[in-house]
Structures are given as C-alpha cells and as structure tokens.
Motif scaffolding. Structure first.
Motif, PDB file in Angstrom:
ATOM      1  N   THR A 234     -33.527   0.234  55.659  1.00 48.00           N
ATOM      2  CA  THR A 234     -32.864   0.927  54.546  1.00 48.00           C
ATOM      3  C   THR A 234     -32.583   2.379  54.921  1.00 48.00           C
TER       4      THR A 234
ATOM      5  N   GLY B 101     -35.155   1.181  46.937  1.00 51.47           N
ATOM      6  CA  GLY B 101     -34.351   2.284  46.414  1.00 51.47           C
ATOM      7  C   GLY B 101     -35.211   3.476  46.037  1.00 51.47           C
TER       8      GLY B 101
ATOM      9  N   GLU C 220     -19.954  -3.232  52.515  1.00 52.84           N
ATOM     10  CA  GLU C 220     -19.199  -4.380  52.007  1.00 52.84           C
ATOM     11  C   GLU C 220     -18.803  -5.323  53.143  1.00 52.84           C
TER      12      GLU C 220
ATOM     13  N   VAL D  91     -26.846   1.501  47.991  1.00 55.55           N
ATOM     14  CA  VAL D  91     -25.679   1.758  47.131  1.00 55.55           C
ATOM     15  C   VAL D  91     -26.076   2.303  45.765  1.00 55.55           C
ATOM     16  N   SER D  92     -27.150   1.759  45.160  1.00 57.52           N
ATOM     17  CA  SER D  92     -27.477   2.164  43.783  1.00 57.52           C
ATOM     18  C   SER D  92     -28.915   2.624  43.593  1.00 57.52           C
ATOM     19  N   ARG D  93     -29.685   2.735  44.702  1.00 52.21           N
ATOM     20  CA  ARG D  93     -31.078   3.198  44.662  1.00 52.21           C
ATOM     21  C   ARG D  93     -31.945   2.312  43.777  1.00 52.21           C
ATOM     22  N   ARG D  94     -31.664   1.006  43.786  1.00 50.45           N
ATOM     23  CA  ARG D  94     -32.412   0.065  42.941  1.00 50.45           C
ATOM     24  C   ARG D  94     -33.595  -0.518  43.696  1.00 50.45           C
TER      25      ARG D  94
ATOM     26  N   LEU E 217     -29.698  -8.308  50.594  1.00 47.41           N
ATOM     27  CA  LEU E 217     -29.374  -7.774  49.272  1.00 47.41           C
ATOM     28  C   LEU E 217     -30.279  -6.614  48.837  1.00 47.41           C
ATOM     29  N   PRO E 218     -31.611  -6.699  49.014  1.00 44.04           N
ATOM     30  CA  PRO E 218     -32.449  -5.566  48.583  1.00 44.04           C
ATOM     31  C   PRO E 218     -32.101  -4.258  49.306  1.00 44.04           C
TER      32      PRO E 218
ATOM     33  N   ARG F  18     -29.060  -3.499  50.589  1.00 42.60           N
ATOM     34  CA  ARG F  18     -27.753  -3.067  50.070  1.00 42.60           C
ATOM     35  C   ARG F  18     -27.905  -2.395  48.710  1.00 42.60           C
ATOM     36  N   GLU F  19     -28.691  -3.010  47.801  1.00 38.47           N
ATOM     37  CA  GLU F  19     -28.865  -2.428  46.473  1.00 38.47           C
ATOM     38  C   GLU F  19     -29.588  -1.087  46.542  1.00 38.47           C
TER      39      GLU F  19
ATOM     40  N   ASP G 232     -20.494   2.046  50.032  1.00 37.48           N
ATOM     41  CA  ASP G 232     -19.910   0.793  49.559  1.00 37.48           C
ATOM     42  C   ASP G 232     -18.950   0.192  50.578  1.00 37.48           C
TER      43      ASP G 232
END
Length: 444
Positions: free
Chosen positions: A349, A388, A368, A381-384, A374-375, A377-378, A364
């Motif tokens: 990350t 994140g 893309e 991109v969105s600090r989730r 997925l974890p 990428r999230e 993004d």
C-alpha cells in the motif's frame, strides 16, 4: 578498513586504473562501481577480498554514511555484478556498522561467502555481543577491524570474533608483539592490514600473523559493470501481480518482459543466499527460490530509483516511498503480530500510494489499469479500511503532523489506540534506518 580493489575475468566487466580521473560524468552514471583488495596468506596466495565502496571510477571511497556504503557494496556484489564475478571461490570481507548489524540486510549476504568486518567505531556492549553471537550461529564469521591497541574493550570483544585485523599504520611497533600474542592466544585468526613495506611484511610473518593486506601486495583497482535499468510500467505491473498473490505462471510471464530484473533476480538467487547449493538458470526456479517478498523489494526499489534524474539517496520521492512503505509494514506487524499477509499488504500500500507521482497521473487513473488487490486499492484511493488508516498514519508521521490523534480518533479501527506518540516515533526511526540500509540496492 583497508583500501584495496579488484580485477575480474567476467565478460562485460572492465577494470579501471586508479588514475582514471577524467571520466565523463554522464557516461559514469551508466555504470556501477565496486572496489576490492586482496587478502593473502603466508605463502602469498589469495585467501579473500575486502570489498570497498566506490561511487565512481576514481579510486577513493567518499563514504559519508557507513550503512549506505555497505548496502551499496552488498547490492552491487550480489545483484549488480554477481558474487562469482566479484569473489570467485573466495570470501568477501564487508565493513559493517552497528545499525547494519541489527538490520535484516545482513541476511541478504550468504554467510559462507561474506565476513562481517565490524568497524572500529562500533562500541562492543552486551546487546551487540548477543547480536553477533546470533549472526555467528547463523554461519557468519566476524572480524574486528583496525585494532591498534590492547584495551579492555578488545579483550571483551575477542570471545565474539573469529578474526582480528591489526592496523600496521596505527599500532606502535613496541606494542605489536604483545598485542599479536594475546590475540593469537585467544585462538583468533590474525590479519596484518595496511602493510606498506617489505619490512612490515617480514615483521608480521615473524610475529605469527596468518593473513596480510596492504599496498605492499597490490595496487588499487576499481571494478565497473553496466547499470541495469528497468522500465517503470513493467515494474508497476509486476508489483500489482505480487500484491494480489498472482501465481508463478503470471509472474514468470511478466518478468520475461523485464530482462534487467530477471538478471538481478538470478544473480541474487545464484549468490547462495538461499542455500540452494547449486546455480539455477530457470526463471521459474528463481521465483520459487527468491520468494515473492524478496522480488517485491527489488521491484519497488527499482521503480523509485529510476523515477527521476536525481541520485537515489538524494531523491526525495525515493526517500518518501522507502520510509513510508517500511513504516506501514512495521506498524502493521505491531497491529497484527502474527499476520504476515497483512504486513506485506501494508508495505505494498505504501508503494502504490505514490506511483501516480512516478507515472505523472492520478491514483485512480493509475490503479484502474491494474488488477490490484481490492483492500490496497481502496486504501490508496479513498483511505478506507485498516490499510487506509495505516496510510493516513504514515502520511501524517512523514509530514511531522499529529499522527497519534488520528490513531486515537473514534473512527479508527480496533487496536490503533496503541499507536502512541512514543510508538510512532519509534516506528519512524526504524523506517528511516531501514531506508538508509537498503536504499542503495536499486543503484546496483
């Protein structure tokens, strides 16, 4: 440490004389350099080499950071040039400081090929004694460098060393017999270093020294080899595959598109660092032997190393990428001590949080195009998610902001409250130390 250098018979490797002073800086940037100095036995036969840092074709060290210099020496010997070309069948002595002794870069070196030469500036205390004992149990030989007097510290260090190098330029001649006798009495191998004259050589032999090193035996040389360059998009694709635990078939296909990475990977595996006891030429075997974590380290360092025109350790983007990734990995291990996959994901990350800067795009747009886990990428991109939040901590810590308040916030996942200011400061220092020790690998 004693200054001397090397020649080699390997193809595409050129030996430069010490007077090669007027080299074109632009041309020099296309090469990596490494020095070596022969260590001879009592019959004048080659016994080992001391490997020496060289920034260019000029034959002097220019060392401003001991850990950085050692990292470059190790990386160039293993990944840049190759152990067989550098050492042949002999061992290589590598200068090493205290920070590096406690760093995992030590284990990149195969212990049957490298001797850890502890610098004279290192204080020998109880923690160091324990660490050196661990390294000797792992198979390393340990040498004490530049000894010039009989001291309490030397006596305390002798049980933890295999070899003692006595500096003939710094040691008073009247003290040499007693010093040599005591060291030999402890069963240690004696090396006379910085032997400059025939008289010094005769004296060292008379006093029972086992090995000899100095300008009396050889003049300096510098080894140079072409610097490997790796295309950034390919490295990015490789890292994306690694982030989602891609299979060997996919990794092999991508690596085939990155010949310079393959070359370094094969050199790394064939260095005996992985205990194979045999050379391999198959890319698939190399992937299995090295493991995905080691491949990811090399690819990440190469990616950021060639992101601009600045030298590796002077490039702020490289420094940021290296320290951020390591900070996140260490923090993840603190959060979930027994979850290596989570630590690996945290490191990746950190890598991907800055690739948009390298590629001149947005997170993004870059992510893309990649089949990224997925974890990760999230998180980028969105600090989730937990990753994140770790990225937010790393960003704040890197900027000197109040990272502890982010960790203690109500929206922080469970366990983050443990990241107190003291813990965060410790992680920051450890990440910086790791970068200092490893940053030169990509330059080799």
């Amino acid at each position: 440490m004693s200054e001397r250098h090397l020649g080699a018979t390997a193809r595409h490797i050129e030996v430069l004389d010490a007077i090669a002073g007027g080299a074109d800086p632009l041309a020099a940037a296309q090469y990596v350099y490494l020095g070596r100095q022969p260590i001879l036995d009592r019959d004048g036969a080659l016994h080992a080499y001391e490997l020496l840092f060289r920034a260019g074709a000029h034959n002097y060290a220019e060392v401003t950071d001991d850990a950085q210099a050692t990292a470059q020496v190790v990386a160039r010997a293993i990944g840049g040039i190759g152990v067989a070309a550098v050492l042949g069948q002999h061992r290589g002595f590598v200068n090493i400081d205290r920070a590096l002794l406690f760093n995992d870069i030590v284990h990149v070196m195969p212990p049957e090929r490298f001797v850890l030469e502890i610098l004279e500036t290192v204080k020998f205390d109880a923690p160091l004694a324990r660490r050196v004992s661990e390294l000797r149990r792992a198979g390393f030989q340990v040498a004490l460098d530049d000894v010039s007097e009989l001291s309490d510290e030397l006596i305390a260090a002798l049980p933890h060393a295999d070899i003692v190098k006595i500096d003939f330029l710094q040691t008073e001649r009247a003290l040499l017999p007693k010093l040599a006798s005591i060291v030999r009495g402890h069963g240690k191998t004696l090396i006379a270093e910085k032997v400059e004259t025939r008289e010094d050589f005769a004296l060292a032999r008379e006093l029972g020294f086992d090995l000899f090193q100095g300008y009396f035996f050889a003049r300096p040389q510098v080894l140079t080899a072409p610097r490997n360059r790796s295309p950034r998009p390919g490295l990015l694709r490789l890292l994306a595959l690694l982030s989602r635990d891609a299979g060997i078939v996919e990794l092999e296909a991508e690596l085939k598109l990155n010949p310079s990475v393959v070359v370094q990977l094969l050199r790394l595996v064939n260095s005996s660092a992985f205990g194979l006891g045999r050379n391999i030429a198959s890319l698939r075997e190399a992937i299995i032997a090295a493991g995905t974590r080691q491949i990811a380290r090399w690819a990440q360092l190469l990616l950021y190393a060639y992101s601009g025109d600045l030298p590796w350790r002077a490039d702020p983007l490289v420094q940021l990428a290296g320290t951020r990734s390591r900070f996140m990995e260490l923090a993840a291990a603190r959060l979930r001590p027994n979850d290596d996959e989570f630590s690996d994901a945290a490191f990746m990350t950190g890598i991907f949080s800055l690739v948009h800067v390298v590629m001149g795009s947005t997170p993004d747009a870059v992510l893309e195009k990649l089949s990224l886990a997925l974890p990760i990428r999230e998180a980028v991109v969105s600090r989730r998610g937990a990753l994140g939040m770790l990225l937010r901590l790393a960003e704040a810590a890197g900027e000197g902001a109040d990272a502890a308040s982010i960790a203690a916030a109500s929206d922080a996942p469970a366990g983050f409250a443990a990241f107190t200011p003291e813990v965060l400061a410790e992680l920051n220092l450890a990440a910086a130390a790791w970068f200092g020790a490893h940053s030169a690998e990509a330059a080799a």
